[in-house]
Scaffold this motif. Structure first.
Motif, mmCIF file in Angstrom:
data_model
loop_
_atom_site.group_PDB
_atom_site.id
_atom_site.type_symbol
_atom_site.label_atom_id
_atom_site.label_comp_id
_atom_site.label_asym_id
_atom_site.label_seq_id
_atom_site.Cartn_x
_atom_site.Cartn_y
_atom_site.Cartn_z
ATOM 1 N N THR A 46 5.834 4.891 -7.801
ATOM 2 C CA THR A 46 5.220 3.885 -6.933
ATOM 3 C C THR A 46 6.126 3.553 -5.758
ATOM 4 O OG1 THR A 46 3.992 2.907 -8.773
ATOM 5 C CG2 THR A 46 4.324 1.522 -6.834
ATOM 6 N N PHE A 47 7.411 3.403 -6.036
ATOM 7 C CA PHE A 47 8.378 3.054 -4.996
ATOM 8 C C PHE A 47 8.427 4.126 -3.908
ATOM 9 C CE2 PHE A 47 13.034 2.620 -3.759
ATOM 10 C CZ PHE A 47 12.811 1.509 -2.958
ATOM 11 N N ARG A 48 8.449 5.374 -4.306
ATOM 12 C CA ARG A 48 8.465 6.463 -3.331
ATOM 13 C C ARG A 48 7.202 6.435 -2.467
ATOM 14 N NH1 ARG A 48 11.543 11.237 -4.029
ATOM 15 N NH2 ARG A 48 9.698 12.402 -3.385
ATOM 16 N N GLU A 49 6.058 6.186 -3.094
ATOM 17 C CA GLU A 49 4.799 6.141 -2.351
ATOM 18 C C GLU A 49 4.769 4.972 -1.378
ATOM 19 O OE1 GLU A 49 2.139 6.050 -5.696
ATOM 20 O OE2 GLU A 49 1.606 8.161 -5.442
ATOM 21 N N GLN A 50 5.293 3.827 -1.801
ATOM 22 C CA GLN A 50 5.310 2.662 -0.926
ATOM 23 C C GLN A 50 6.241 2.863 0.268
ATOM 24 O OE1 GLN A 50 6.330 -0.457 -3.677
ATOM 25 N NE2 GLN A 50 4.188 -0.967 -4.097
ATOM 26 N N LEU A 51 7.316 3.603 0.077
ATOM 27 C CA LEU A 51 8.236 3.891 1.173
ATOM 28 C C LEU A 51 7.703 4.996 2.081
ATOM 29 C CD1 LEU A 51 11.777 3.833 -0.492
ATOM 30 C CD2 LEU A 51 10.738 2.074 0.943
ATOM 31 N N GLY A 52 6.729 5.754 1.585
ATOM 32 C CA GLY A 52 6.188 6.847 2.380
ATOM 33 C C GLY A 52 6.968 8.139 2.232
ATOM 34 N N VAL A 53 7.647 8.307 1.109
ATOM 35 C CA VAL A 53 8.386 9.544 0.851
ATOM 36 C C VAL A 53 7.419 10.571 0.284
ATOM 37 C CG1 VAL A 53 10.291 10.606 -0.426
ATOM 38 C CG2 VAL A 53 10.500 8.246 0.406
ATOM 39 N N ALA A 77 0.831 -1.204 0.000
ATOM 40 C CA ALA A 77 0.000 0.000 0.000
ATOM 41 C C ALA A 77 0.862 1.250 0.000
ATOM 42 C CB ALA A 77 -0.914 0.004 1.226
ATOM 43 N N PHE A 78 0.306 2.309 -0.563
ATOM 44 C CA PHE A 78 0.977 3.605 -0.547
ATOM 45 C C PHE A 78 0.733 4.207 0.830
ATOM 46 C CE2 PHE A 78 -0.387 3.729 -5.262
ATOM 47 C CZ PHE A 78 0.605 2.820 -5.582
ATOM 48 N N GLN A 79 1.758 4.341 1.622
ATOM 49 C CA GLN A 79 1.566 4.755 2.997
ATOM 50 C C GLN A 79 2.665 5.707 3.441
ATOM 51 O OE1 GLN A 79 1.805 0.613 4.413
ATOM 52 N NE2 GLN A 79 3.534 1.218 5.662
ATOM 53 N N MET A 80 2.391 6.463 4.462
ATOM 54 C CA MET A 80 3.365 7.385 5.012
ATOM 55 C C MET A 80 3.271 7.300 6.527
ATOM 56 S SD MET A 80 3.923 11.426 4.162
ATOM 57 C CE MET A 80 4.171 11.027 2.437
ATOM 58 N N LEU A 81 4.139 6.489 7.119
ATOM 59 C CA LEU A 81 4.134 6.284 8.559
ATOM 60 C C LEU A 81 5.500 6.643 9.141
ATOM 61 C CD1 LEU A 81 2.430 2.771 8.856
ATOM 62 C CD2 LEU A 81 1.346 4.995 9.134
ATOM 63 N N SER A 82 5.485 7.135 10.377
ATOM 64 C CA SER A 82 6.742 7.318 11.094
ATOM 65 C C SER A 82 7.191 5.953 11.592
ATOM 66 C CB SER A 82 6.546 8.267 12.277
ATOM 67 O OG SER A 82 5.754 7.647 13.274
ATOM 68 N N LEU A 83 8.426 5.866 12.081
ATOM 69 C CA LEU A 83 8.926 4.587 12.563
ATOM 70 C C LEU A 83 8.103 4.104 13.758
ATOM 71 C CD1 LEU A 83 11.071 2.433 12.154
ATOM 72 C CD2 LEU A 83 12.568 3.695 13.716
ATOM 73 N N PHE A 104 -3.867 8.023 14.028
ATOM 74 C CA PHE A 104 -5.321 8.131 13.934
ATOM 75 C C PHE A 104 -5.739 8.946 12.704
ATOM 76 C CE2 PHE A 104 -9.484 9.997 15.050
ATOM 77 C CZ PHE A 104 -10.175 8.843 15.366
ATOM 78 N N ASN A 105 -4.883 9.867 12.290
ATOM 79 C CA ASN A 105 -5.202 10.721 11.143
ATOM 80 C C ASN A 105 -4.521 10.279 9.849
ATOM 81 O OD1 ASN A 105 -6.868 12.749 12.504
ATOM 82 N ND2 ASN A 105 -4.994 13.259 13.609
ATOM 83 N N ARG A 106 -3.753 9.206 9.921
ATOM 84 C CA ARG A 106 -3.052 8.731 8.728
ATOM 85 C C ARG A 106 -4.005 8.009 7.781
ATOM 86 N NH1 ARG A 106 1.969 11.163 8.249
ATOM 87 N NH2 ARG A 106 3.298 10.671 10.042
ATOM 88 N N ARG A 107 -3.738 8.170 6.510
ATOM 89 C CA ARG A 107 -4.471 7.443 5.480
ATOM 90 C C ARG A 107 -3.493 6.653 4.632
ATOM 91 N NH1 ARG A 107 -7.131 12.327 6.041
ATOM 92 N NH2 ARG A 107 -9.414 12.255 6.156
ATOM 93 N N PHE A 108 -3.990 5.604 3.994
ATOM 94 C CA PHE A 108 -3.188 4.889 3.018
ATOM 95 C C PHE A 108 -4.096 4.489 1.871
ATOM 96 C CE2 PHE A 108 -4.887 1.587 5.720
ATOM 97 C CZ PHE A 108 -5.131 0.514 4.871
ATOM 98 N N SER A 109 -3.518 4.127 0.756
ATOM 99 C CA SER A 109 -4.319 3.739 -0.410
ATOM 100 C C SER A 109 -3.724 2.488 -1.043
ATOM 101 C CB SER A 109 -4.391 4.881 -1.426
ATOM 102 O OG SER A 109 -3.098 5.269 -1.853
#
Length: 313
Positions: free
Chosen positions: A169-176, A15-21, A77-82
Protein backbone atom coordinates in the motif's frame (compact mmCIF):
# COMPACT_ATOMS: atom_id res chain seq x y z
CA UNK A 1 -0.53 32.19 4.93
CA UNK A 2 -4.09 31.13 4.18
CA UNK A 3 -3.70 31.58 0.46
CA UNK A 4 -1.12 28.78 0.39
CA UNK A 5 -3.32 26.26 2.20
CA UNK A 6 -3.86 22.97 0.40
CA UNK A 7 -6.84 20.96 1.56
CA UNK A 8 -7.74 17.45 0.39
CA UNK A 9 -9.90 14.72 1.84
CA UNK A 10 -7.84 11.92 3.31
CA UNK A 11 -9.46 9.50 0.90
CA UNK A 12 -8.01 11.43 -2.03
CA UNK A 13 -4.74 12.03 -0.21
CA UNK A 14 -4.24 8.32 0.38
CA UNK A 15 -5.19 7.32 -3.15
CA UNK A 16 -2.91 4.99 -5.05
CA UNK A 17 -1.34 7.36 -7.53
CA UNK A 18 1.68 7.78 -9.75
CA UNK A 19 2.47 11.40 -10.53
CA UNK A 20 5.64 13.21 -11.52
CA UNK A 21 6.70 16.17 -9.38
CA UNK A 22 5.47 18.66 -12.01
CA UNK A 23 2.11 16.86 -12.23
CA UNK A 24 1.76 16.98 -8.46
CA UNK A 25 2.58 20.70 -8.57
CA UNK A 26 -0.31 21.30 -10.98
CA UNK A 27 -2.72 19.49 -8.64
CA UNK A 28 -1.41 21.44 -5.64
CA UNK A 29 -1.73 24.77 -7.43
CA UNK A 30 -5.24 23.89 -8.55
CA UNK A 31 -6.28 23.22 -4.96
CA UNK A 32 -4.74 26.42 -3.64
CA UNK A 33 -6.03 28.64 -6.44
CA UNK A 34 -9.54 27.19 -6.31
CA UNK A 35 -9.73 28.25 -2.67
CA UNK A 36 -8.05 31.61 -3.23
CA UNK A 37 -10.42 32.66 -6.02
CA UNK A 38 -13.41 31.71 -3.90
CA UNK A 39 -15.06 29.70 -6.65
CA UNK A 40 -13.86 26.23 -5.75
CA UNK A 41 -13.72 23.48 -8.33
CA UNK A 42 -16.41 21.97 -10.49
CA UNK A 43 -16.56 19.32 -13.18
CA UNK A 44 -17.64 21.79 -15.86
CA UNK A 45 -15.78 25.02 -15.02
CA UNK A 46 -12.15 25.20 -16.21
CA UNK A 47 -9.50 26.25 -13.70
CA UNK A 48 -6.78 28.51 -15.06
CA UNK A 49 -3.15 27.97 -14.01
CA UNK A 50 -0.67 30.66 -15.05
CA UNK A 51 3.00 30.05 -15.78
CA UNK A 52 3.88 33.21 -13.86
CA UNK A 53 2.19 31.86 -10.75
CA UNK A 54 3.84 28.45 -11.18
CA UNK A 55 7.24 30.14 -11.58
CA UNK A 56 6.80 32.20 -8.42
CA UNK A 57 5.71 29.28 -6.28
CA UNK A 58 8.20 26.70 -7.53
CA UNK A 59 11.16 29.03 -8.08
CA UNK A 60 11.77 28.78 -11.81
CA UNK A 61 11.53 30.99 -14.92
CA UNK A 62 8.18 31.74 -16.52
CA UNK A 63 9.26 30.10 -19.78
CA UNK A 64 10.45 26.97 -17.98
CA UNK A 65 7.26 26.96 -15.89
CA UNK A 66 5.03 26.96 -18.96
CA UNK A 67 7.08 24.18 -20.55
CA UNK A 68 6.83 22.10 -17.38
CA UNK A 69 3.10 22.75 -17.19
CA UNK A 70 2.48 21.69 -20.79
CA UNK A 71 4.55 18.52 -20.44
CA UNK A 72 3.04 17.65 -17.08
CA UNK A 73 -0.51 18.29 -18.23
CA UNK A 74 -0.01 16.09 -21.27
CA UNK A 75 0.93 13.13 -19.09
CA UNK A 76 -1.51 14.07 -16.33
CA UNK A 77 -4.39 13.83 -18.82
CA UNK A 78 -3.65 10.10 -19.15
CA UNK A 79 -2.93 9.43 -15.48
CA UNK A 80 -5.25 7.29 -13.41
CA UNK A 81 -5.55 6.79 -9.69
CA UNK A 82 -7.58 4.46 -7.50
CA UNK A 83 -9.07 4.62 -4.02
CA UNK A 84 -11.54 2.80 -1.78
CA UNK A 85 -14.98 4.38 -1.31
CA UNK A 86 -17.20 4.34 1.80
CA UNK A 87 -18.40 0.83 0.94
CA UNK A 88 -14.86 -0.49 0.62
CA UNK A 89 -15.11 -0.82 -3.16
CA UNK A 90 -12.12 -0.01 -5.34
CA UNK A 91 -12.77 3.01 -7.58
CA UNK A 92 -10.59 4.04 -10.52
CA UNK A 93 -10.54 7.54 -11.97
CA UNK A 94 -8.60 9.94 -14.13
CA UNK A 95 -7.33 13.24 -12.73
CA UNK A 96 -8.53 15.62 -15.45
CA UNK A 97 -11.22 15.38 -18.13
CA UNK A 98 -10.34 18.41 -20.24
CA UNK A 99 -7.43 20.77 -20.94
CA UNK A 100 -6.96 23.89 -23.03
CA UNK A 101 -3.67 25.60 -23.88
CA UNK A 102 -3.51 29.39 -23.82
CA UNK A 103 -0.12 29.81 -25.49
CA UNK A 104 -0.42 33.55 -26.02
CA UNK A 105 -1.20 34.03 -22.32
CA UNK A 106 1.27 31.52 -20.88
CA UNK A 107 -1.44 29.55 -19.12
CA UNK A 108 -3.46 26.35 -19.23
CA UNK A 109 -7.05 25.59 -18.25
CA UNK A 110 -7.96 22.22 -16.78
CA UNK A 111 -11.19 20.55 -15.71
CA UNK A 112 -10.93 17.91 -13.01
CA UNK A 113 -12.95 14.70 -12.86
CA UNK A 114 -15.80 14.22 -10.33
CA UNK A 115 -13.64 12.03 -8.05
CA UNK A 116 -11.03 14.77 -7.76
CA UNK A 117 -13.53 17.61 -7.34
CA UNK A 118 -15.31 15.71 -4.58
CA UNK A 119 -11.96 15.12 -2.87
CA UNK A 120 -10.91 18.77 -2.84
CA UNK A 121 -12.67 21.17 -0.52
CA UNK A 122 -14.49 24.21 -1.82
CA UNK A 123 -13.80 27.58 -0.28
CA UNK A 124 -16.67 27.21 2.19
CA UNK A 125 -15.42 23.79 3.33
CA UNK A 126 -17.14 20.44 3.61
CA UNK A 127 -18.05 18.26 6.57
CA UNK A 128 -15.25 15.77 6.29
CA UNK A 129 -11.84 15.32 7.84
CA UNK A 130 -9.19 17.07 5.73
CA UNK A 131 -5.50 16.93 5.17
CA UNK A 132 -4.13 20.48 5.33
CA UNK A 133 -0.65 21.72 4.67
CA UNK A 134 1.07 24.81 3.41
CA UNK A 135 2.08 24.71 -0.24
CA UNK A 136 5.27 26.50 0.75
CA UNK A 137 6.32 23.43 2.74
CA UNK A 138 6.51 21.23 -0.35
CA UNK A 139 7.36 23.80 -3.02
CA UNK A 140 11.13 23.33 -2.63
CA UNK A 141 11.16 19.55 -2.41
CA UNK A 142 12.97 18.10 -5.42
CA UNK A 143 11.68 14.53 -5.16
CA UNK A 144 8.04 13.64 -5.80
CA UNK A 145 8.45 10.92 -3.16
CA UNK A 146 9.32 13.60 -0.59
CA UNK A 147 6.24 15.65 -1.48
CA UNK A 148 3.94 12.62 -1.39
CA UNK A 149 5.35 11.35 1.90
CA UNK A 150 4.89 14.80 3.44
CA UNK A 151 1.24 14.77 2.33
CA UNK A 152 0.70 11.32 3.81
CA UNK A 153 2.39 12.23 7.09
CA UNK A 154 0.83 15.61 7.71
CA UNK A 155 -2.72 14.25 7.94
CA UNK A 156 -1.57 12.81 11.29
CA UNK A 157 -0.35 16.19 12.57
CA UNK A 158 -2.61 16.06 15.65
CA UNK A 159 -0.79 12.97 16.96
CA UNK A 160 2.55 13.02 15.16
CA UNK A 161 2.30 9.25 14.81
CA UNK A 162 1.38 7.23 11.74
CA UNK A 163 0.37 3.60 12.34
CA UNK A 164 2.00 0.92 10.26
CA UNK A 165 1.25 1.04 6.55
CA UNK A 166 1.87 -2.24 4.77
CA UNK A 167 4.64 -2.12 2.20
CA UNK A 168 2.50 -2.72 -0.90
CA UNK A 169 0.00 0.00 0.00
CA UNK A 170 2.79 2.40 0.92
CA UNK A 171 4.55 1.92 -2.41
CA UNK A 172 1.28 2.51 -4.28
CA UNK A 173 0.53 5.66 -2.30
CA UNK A 174 3.99 7.04 -3.06
CA UNK A 175 3.57 6.19 -6.73
CA UNK A 176 6.41 3.68 -6.92
CA UNK A 177 5.92 1.38 -9.90
CA UNK A 178 5.54 -2.37 -9.45
CA UNK A 179 8.87 -2.99 -11.17
CA UNK A 180 10.71 -0.09 -9.55
CA UNK A 181 13.13 -0.45 -6.62
CA UNK A 182 12.07 -4.00 -5.86
CA UNK A 183 15.07 -4.66 -3.63
CA UNK A 184 14.56 -3.14 -0.20
CA UNK A 185 17.97 -1.47 -0.03
CA UNK A 186 17.20 0.26 -3.36
CA UNK A 187 13.76 1.32 -2.13
CA UNK A 188 15.21 2.78 1.05
CA UNK A 189 18.12 4.56 -0.60
CA UNK A 190 16.27 6.02 -3.59
CA UNK A 191 12.80 6.54 -2.16
CA UNK A 192 12.27 6.34 1.60
CA UNK A 193 15.55 7.61 3.07
CA UNK A 194 15.84 10.22 0.33
CA UNK A 195 12.34 11.50 1.17
CA UNK A 196 12.92 11.46 4.93
CA UNK A 197 16.18 13.42 4.63
CA UNK A 198 14.68 16.03 2.33
CA UNK A 199 11.58 16.49 4.51
CA UNK A 200 13.75 16.92 7.60
CA UNK A 201 15.95 19.46 5.82
CA UNK A 202 13.37 21.57 3.98
CA UNK A 203 9.98 21.39 5.72
CA UNK A 204 8.43 22.28 9.07
CA UNK A 205 8.66 18.77 10.57
CA UNK A 206 11.31 16.27 11.63
CA UNK A 207 10.36 12.68 10.90
CA UNK A 208 11.70 9.20 11.55
CA UNK A 209 10.39 5.77 10.66
CA UNK A 210 10.30 2.26 12.09
CA UNK A 211 10.22 -0.88 9.98
CA UNK A 212 8.02 -3.84 10.89
CA UNK A 213 8.99 -7.40 9.98
CA UNK A 214 7.42 -10.80 9.59
CA UNK A 215 10.34 -13.12 9.96
CA UNK A 216 13.13 -11.63 7.88
CA UNK A 217 10.87 -9.72 5.51
CA UNK A 218 9.81 -6.12 6.05
CA UNK A 219 6.01 -5.99 6.24
CA UNK A 220 5.57 -2.21 6.45
CA UNK A 221 6.57 1.07 8.04
CA UNK A 222 5.26 3.35 10.77
CA UNK A 223 6.30 6.96 11.29
CA UNK A 224 6.60 9.56 14.01
CA UNK A 225 7.30 13.25 13.56
CA UNK A 226 7.47 16.50 15.47
CA UNK A 227 6.87 20.10 14.51
CA UNK A 228 10.07 22.12 14.33
CA UNK A 229 10.31 24.96 16.85
CA UNK A 230 9.09 28.35 15.61
CA UNK A 231 7.58 26.81 12.46
CA UNK A 232 4.37 28.40 11.06
CA UNK A 233 2.29 25.40 12.12
CA UNK A 234 3.71 24.92 15.61
CA UNK A 235 1.01 27.03 17.29
CA UNK A 236 -1.90 25.24 15.60
CA UNK A 237 -0.34 21.86 16.40
CA UNK A 238 -0.24 22.77 20.09
CA UNK A 239 -3.85 23.95 20.02
CA UNK A 240 -5.01 20.71 18.38
CA UNK A 241 -3.38 18.62 21.10
CA UNK A 242 -4.72 20.68 24.03
CA UNK A 243 -6.27 18.49 26.74
CA UNK A 244 -5.45 15.37 24.71
CA UNK A 245 -1.65 15.35 24.94
CA UNK A 246 -0.64 12.21 23.06
CA UNK A 247 2.71 12.05 24.85
CA UNK A 248 1.71 11.50 28.44
CA UNK A 249 -1.88 10.36 28.88
CA UNK A 250 -3.73 7.06 28.83
CA UNK A 251 -7.48 6.84 29.34
CA UNK A 252 -8.74 3.61 30.82
CA UNK A 253 -12.13 2.99 29.24
CA UNK A 254 -14.83 0.74 30.63
CA UNK A 255 -16.01 -2.28 28.64
CA UNK A 256 -19.13 -0.36 27.64
CA UNK A 257 -17.05 2.60 26.51
CA UNK A 258 -14.71 0.35 24.52
CA UNK A 259 -17.66 -1.15 22.65
CA UNK A 260 -19.32 2.21 22.02
CA UNK A 261 -16.30 4.28 21.01
CA UNK A 262 -14.65 1.62 18.83
CA UNK A 263 -17.88 1.52 16.78
CA UNK A 264 -18.11 5.32 16.62
CA UNK A 265 -14.47 5.66 15.61
CA UNK A 266 -14.95 3.19 12.78
CA UNK A 267 -17.48 5.57 11.20
CA UNK A 268 -15.00 8.45 10.93
CA UNK A 269 -13.36 8.86 7.48
CA UNK A 270 -10.01 9.71 9.09
CA UNK A 271 -10.05 6.51 11.16
CA UNK A 272 -11.30 4.43 8.24
CA UNK A 273 -8.03 5.31 6.55
CA UNK A 274 -6.35 3.01 9.11
CA UNK A 275 -8.25 -0.03 7.86
CA UNK A 276 -6.17 -2.64 6.11
CA UNK A 277 -6.88 -3.21 2.45
CA UNK A 278 -9.85 -5.57 2.22
CA UNK A 279 -10.52 -5.50 5.99
CA UNK A 280 -14.21 -5.90 6.86
CA UNK A 281 -15.93 -3.62 9.36
CA UNK A 282 -16.36 -6.16 12.17
CA UNK A 283 -12.66 -7.11 12.49
CA UNK A 284 -11.73 -3.45 12.00
CA UNK A 285 -13.92 -2.41 14.96
CA UNK A 286 -12.40 -5.23 17.02
CA UNK A 287 -8.91 -4.00 16.15
CA UNK A 288 -9.83 -0.43 17.13
CA UNK A 289 -11.12 -1.78 20.45
CA UNK A 290 -7.76 -3.43 21.08
CA UNK A 291 -5.96 -0.20 20.15
CA UNK A 292 -8.01 1.70 22.74
CA UNK A 293 -6.82 -0.77 25.40
CA UNK A 294 -3.13 -0.32 24.54
CA UNK A 295 -1.29 2.66 26.03
CA UNK A 296 0.83 3.31 22.95
CA UNK A 297 -1.74 2.58 20.25
CA UNK A 298 -4.43 4.61 22.01
CA UNK A 299 -2.36 7.75 21.37
CA UNK A 300 -3.11 7.49 17.66
CA UNK A 301 -6.85 7.56 18.36
CA UNK A 302 -6.97 10.30 21.00
CA UNK A 303 -7.92 13.21 18.72
CA UNK A 304 -10.74 11.17 17.19
CA UNK A 305 -12.01 10.02 20.59
CA UNK A 306 -12.69 13.65 21.38
CA UNK A 307 -14.42 14.06 18.04
CA UNK A 308 -16.87 11.23 18.76
CA UNK A 309 -17.80 12.60 22.16
CA UNK A 310 -15.36 11.13 24.68
CA UNK A 311 -14.48 13.52 27.48
CA UNK A 312 -11.76 12.85 30.03
CA UNK A 313 -12.91 12.66 33.61
Amino acid sequence: MKKDLVVKTNRLNQAFQMLSLAELHIVQLAIVDARETGTGLSTDTPLRIDAKRYAEVFDTTRQNAYQRMKEAEDTLFNRRFSFYDEEGMLVKSRWISQVRYLDDQGAIEVVFTPAVVQGISRIDGVKEFFTQYLLSQTAHLKSVYSARLYELLIQWRSTGKVPMVDLTTFREQLGVGVNEYQRMHHFKARVLDLAINEINEKTDINVKYEQHKEGRLIKGFSFSFRQKQNSPNEKSAKINSKNFDAEDVFFKLTEKQLDMFSSKLADLPAVQAMAHVGEDMKPFVARLRMMLMDAEQQKVLLPYLKEVGYTAA
